[in-house]
Design an enzyme around this catalytic site. Sequence first.
Site, PDB file in Angstrom:
ATOM      1  N   SER A  96     -35.052  13.730 -60.571  1.00 15.84           N
ATOM      2  CA  SER A  96     -34.172  13.704 -59.396  1.00 15.84           C
ATOM      3  C   SER A  96     -33.777  15.112 -58.971  1.00 15.84           C
ATOM      4  O   SER A  96     -33.025  15.288 -58.014  1.00 15.84           O
ATOM      5  CB  SER A  96     -32.922  12.875 -59.699  1.00 15.84           C
ATOM      6  OG  SER A  96     -32.286  13.343 -60.877  1.00 15.84           O
ATOM      7  N   THR A 154     -15.918  -4.715 -17.591  1.00 15.27           N
ATOM      8  CA  THR A 154     -16.190  -5.727 -18.616  1.00 15.27           C
ATOM      9  C   THR A 154     -17.579  -6.252 -18.262  1.00 15.27           C
ATOM     10  O   THR A 154     -17.911  -6.326 -17.072  1.00 15.27           O
ATOM     11  CB  THR A 154     -15.159  -6.877 -18.598  1.00 15.27           C
ATOM     12  OG1 THR A 154     -15.209  -7.512 -17.332  1.00 15.27           O
ATOM     13  CG2 THR A 154     -13.736  -6.387 -18.876  1.00 15.27           C
ATOM     14  N   HIS A 155     -18.381  -6.554 -19.248  1.00 11.99           N
ATOM     15  CA  HIS A 155     -19.779  -6.966 -19.005  1.00 11.99           C
ATOM     16  C   HIS A 155     -20.555  -5.873 -18.246  1.00 11.99           C
ATOM     17  O   HIS A 155     -21.529  -6.170 -17.564  1.00 11.99           O
ATOM     18  CB  HIS A 155     -19.865  -8.272 -18.209  1.00 11.99           C
ATOM     19  CG  HIS A 155     -18.949  -9.349 -18.704  1.00 11.99           C
ATOM     20  ND1 HIS A 155     -19.348 -10.308 -19.617  1.00 11.99           N
ATOM     21  CD2 HIS A 155     -17.646  -9.592 -18.440  1.00 11.99           C
ATOM     22  CE1 HIS A 155     -18.325 -11.120 -19.862  1.00 11.99           C
ATOM     23  NE2 HIS A 155     -17.276 -10.695 -19.167  1.00 11.99           N
ATOM     24  N   SER A 210     -37.407  18.363 -19.328  1.00 11.86           N
ATOM     25  CA  SER A 210     -38.679  17.667 -19.539  1.00 11.86           C
ATOM     26  C   SER A 210     -39.810  18.654 -19.308  1.00 11.86           C
ATOM     27  O   SER A 210     -39.711  19.538 -18.454  1.00 11.86           O
ATOM     28  CB  SER A 210     -38.790  16.505 -18.553  1.00 11.86           C
ATOM     29  OG  SER A 210     -40.147  16.200 -18.314  1.00 11.86           O
ATOM     30  N   LYS A 243     -35.548  17.165 -14.468  1.00 15.88           N
ATOM     31  CA  LYS A 243     -34.859  16.398 -15.505  1.00 15.88           C
ATOM     32  C   LYS A 243     -33.891  17.216 -16.344  1.00 15.88           C
ATOM     33  O   LYS A 243     -34.146  18.357 -16.704  1.00 15.88           O
ATOM     34  CB  LYS A 243     -35.891  15.780 -16.462  1.00 15.88           C
ATOM     35  CG  LYS A 243     -36.730  14.705 -15.809  1.00 15.88           C
ATOM     36  CD  LYS A 243     -36.047  13.358 -15.837  1.00 15.88           C
ATOM     37  CE  LYS A 243     -36.315  12.693 -17.163  1.00 15.88           C
ATOM     38  NZ  LYS A 243     -35.727  11.373 -17.229  1.00 15.88           N
ATOM     39  N   ASN A 294     -31.920  15.904 -19.655  1.00  9.88           N
ATOM     40  CA  ASN A 294     -31.766  14.701 -20.482  1.00  9.88           C
ATOM     41  C   ASN A 294     -30.608  14.815 -21.475  1.00  9.88           C
ATOM     42  O   ASN A 294     -30.394  15.883 -22.043  1.00  9.88           O
ATOM     43  CB  ASN A 294     -33.069  14.436 -21.246  1.00  9.88           C
ATOM     44  CG  ASN A 294     -34.212  14.099 -20.319  1.00  9.88           C
ATOM     45  OD1 ASN A 294     -34.010  13.478 -19.269  1.00  9.88           O
ATOM     46  ND2 ASN A 294     -35.409  14.538 -20.677  1.00  9.88           N
ATOM     47  N   GLU A 314     -28.226  10.739 -27.075  1.00 11.23           N
ATOM     48  CA  GLU A 314     -29.195   9.735 -27.542  1.00 11.23           C
ATOM     49  C   GLU A 314     -29.393   9.817 -29.055  1.00 11.23           C
ATOM     50  O   GLU A 314     -29.489   8.797 -29.745  1.00 11.23           O
ATOM     51  CB  GLU A 314     -30.537   9.934 -26.836  1.00 11.23           C
ATOM     52  CG  GLU A 314     -30.463   9.666 -25.343  1.00 11.23           C
ATOM     53  CD  GLU A 314     -31.700  10.163 -24.632  1.00 11.23           C
ATOM     54  OE1 GLU A 314     -32.649   9.386 -24.488  1.00 11.23           O
ATOM     55  OE2 GLU A 314     -31.732  11.340 -24.231  1.00 11.23           O
ATOM     56  N   TYR A 322     -24.666   1.711 -67.251  1.00 14.09           N
ATOM     57  CA  TYR A 322     -25.602   2.501 -66.460  1.00 14.09           C
ATOM     58  C   TYR A 322     -27.018   1.948 -66.542  1.00 14.09           C
ATOM     59  O   TYR A 322     -27.491   1.544 -67.598  1.00 14.09           O
ATOM     60  CB  TYR A 322     -25.602   3.956 -66.963  1.00 14.09           C
ATOM     61  CG  TYR A 322     -26.567   4.849 -66.199  1.00 14.09           C
ATOM     62  CD1 TYR A 322     -26.182   5.465 -65.013  1.00 14.09           C
ATOM     63  CD2 TYR A 322     -27.871   5.048 -66.655  1.00 14.09           C
ATOM     64  CE1 TYR A 322     -27.063   6.258 -64.307  1.00 14.09           C
ATOM     65  CE2 TYR A 322     -28.761   5.848 -65.949  1.00 14.09           C
ATOM     66  CZ  TYR A 322     -28.354   6.457 -64.764  1.00 14.09           C
ATOM     67  OH  TYR A 322     -29.228   7.237 -64.065  1.00 14.09           O
ATOM     68  N   GLN A 356     -29.806   6.107 -60.123  1.00 12.02           N
ATOM     69  CA  GLN A 356     -30.243   7.419 -59.647  1.00 12.02           C
ATOM     70  C   GLN A 356     -30.631   7.350 -58.166  1.00 12.02           C
ATOM     71  O   GLN A 356     -30.643   8.372 -57.477  1.00 12.02           O
ATOM     72  CB  GLN A 356     -31.428   7.905 -60.494  1.00 12.02           C
ATOM     73  CG  GLN A 356     -31.965   9.260 -60.097  1.00 12.02           C
ATOM     74  CD  GLN A 356     -32.867   9.843 -61.166  1.00 12.02           C
ATOM     75  OE1 GLN A 356     -32.401  10.271 -62.215  1.00 12.02           O
ATOM     76  NE2 GLN A 356     -34.168   9.824 -60.929  1.00 12.02           N
ATOM     77  N   LYS A 385     -28.254   8.649 -54.631  1.00 10.52           N
ATOM     78  CA  LYS A 385     -27.894   9.935 -54.060  1.00 10.52           C
ATOM     79  C   LYS A 385     -28.614  10.320 -52.773  1.00 10.52           C
ATOM     80  O   LYS A 385     -27.984  10.733 -51.792  1.00 10.52           O
ATOM     81  CB  LYS A 385     -28.113  11.033 -55.102  1.00 10.52           C
ATOM     82  CG  LYS A 385     -27.015  11.036 -56.167  1.00 10.52           C
ATOM     83  CD  LYS A 385     -27.262  12.029 -57.265  1.00 10.52           C
ATOM     84  CE  LYS A 385     -28.102  11.473 -58.382  1.00 10.52           C
ATOM     85  NZ  LYS A 385     -27.536  10.317 -59.089  1.00 10.52           N
TER      86      LYS A 385
HETATM   87  N1  ARG Z   1     -30.293  11.797 -63.039  1.00 10.28           N
HETATM   88  C1  ARG Z   1     -29.568  10.699 -63.528  1.00 10.28           C
HETATM   89  C2  ARG Z   1     -28.921   9.939 -62.362  1.00 10.28           C
HETATM   90  O1  ARG Z   1     -28.842  10.469 -61.325  1.00 10.28           O
HETATM   91  C3  ARG Z   1     -28.515  11.152 -64.463  1.00 10.28           C
HETATM   92  C4  ARG Z   1     -28.054  10.128 -65.460  1.00 10.28           C
HETATM   93  C5  ARG Z   1     -29.115   9.845 -66.419  1.00 10.28           C
HETATM   94  N2  ARG Z   1     -28.653   9.029 -67.499  1.00 10.28           N
HETATM   95  C6  ARG Z   1     -29.480   8.407 -68.322  1.00 10.28           C
HETATM   96  N3  ARG Z   1     -28.967   7.669 -69.224  1.00 10.28           N
HETATM   97  N4  ARG Z   1     -30.773   8.518 -68.208  1.00 10.28           N
HETATM   98  O2  ARG Z   1     -28.512   8.801 -62.506  1.00 10.28           O
END
Ligand code: ARG
Length: 463
Positions: free
Chosen positions: A28, A160-161, A282, A288, A290, A295, A322, A327, A330
């Site tokens: 990661s 409205t509408h 454009s 134009k 824009n 948008e 966990y 992972q 993120k």
């Molecule tokens: N890179 C992992 C994550 O984002 C960190 C935690 C890893 N923990 C584990 N028990 N392998 O979740």
Amino acid sequence: MTEKSSNQMWGGRFAAGPDAIMEAINASIGYDRRMATQDITGSRAHAAMLAKAGIITDKDAEAIREGLLTVLSEIDNGNFNFSAALEDIHMNVEARLKEIIGEPAGRLHTGRSRNDQVATDFKLWVRDQIDAAISGIEALMKALIAQAEAGAEWVMPGFTHLQTAQPVTWGHHMMAYVEMLARDRSRFIDARKRMNESPLGAAALAGTSFPIDRHMTAEALGFDRPAANSLDAVSDRDFALEFLSCASICAVHLSRLSEELVIWSSAQFRFVTLSDRFSTGSSIMPQKKNPDAAELIRAKIGRIFGANTALTIVMKGLPLAYSKDMQEDKEQTFDAADNLMLALAAMEGMVKDMSANTESLEAAAGSGFSTATDLADWLVRALNMPFRDAHHVTGTLVAMAESRGCDLPDLTLEDMTSVHEHITEEVFGVLGVHNSVASRTSYGGTAPAQVRAQVSRWKEQLG
Ligand code: ARG
């Protein structure tokens, strides 16, 4: 074929290193390097606590502290060599710390696990984004309030509408978005309060036998308290879900305002002129201009709500505690946060720069029989007619004006009395758009006086 050696951080029981595909799916570091500052902040708090509790020596804690600062400056200066073999930011930082300070680095991970570490880092990161979202929202609210103040009296059609309904004031329309954004802001503030508990020290899932002080690390990291259940602390991603859901609702509001700006800036409406700074041309049509920024903001809800959906589905059905699934929390949260901040900043710029075309707004406000309700209300007030009857009389007059191709104020008194004999000259006083908006003085109504009151209330609140 040469086999990779096993992982230096956890490879004690492994004879061989991972397959290249395993490394690719497992690592990661490509994205969680964005949490480097949070990771180092968390580790510094942890090390200081370990020393205070007598679990490591002050000397080791000092070496760890100095070493972590060096690692941070290497990362900040772009001199850090991120390694996929070391999976994530946590192990990249710790491995480098070991290179710099040697043996004491190995003592940092006492009484914690990557599970509470990642939960802590990610929480700190999301908390920063909540703060950034609140500032971005406030800046946009201020830009809208400035527009409302300038145009508290400018009349425009209210729809409205998307059909002309009644005249409203420009200021009133701007302040409607201030209210929406204020709710977005308060949702972020609430989410921040709820999430502000420290996972650090929950360790892998069960807590630890070392005499750690979770209150001390919680305080050092600006949390209100440590999370009360270690299983929950490492499994919880509600805080990210809540951030994404607040962000989604805010992005919906930005999308609605964008849509109005797209419509209003068209040649058919000409209600506003957007600045060159937030428009594009454009390559083929020289005339134009824009509204691309509007948008793009209109579209951002797609990825922001997408991230919300994605994380909800990742979390659904995960057993405690966990799992590596987490992972996947993120990348899309980062993307959603980046795009929310960008959308807020772009909208602020657009709103600050745009100019209302007051003549077009006023002309449009008076067309489409927009004061028909004022006429019906007059019949109720002046002639004591039941509203339903007044509605019917007005409808007949609207049909008459429509068949003549004119608006209500263009009818003569004879036209009016041919539909209802007691109508007097006085009625023409309520058919103008300025009178119409000025009369809507009920609390929260569109009258300039009401708009000004809301403008000062919000100016006071935002400081
Ligand atoms: N890179 C992992 C994550 O984002 C960190 C935690 C890893 N923990 C584990 N028990 N392998 O979740």
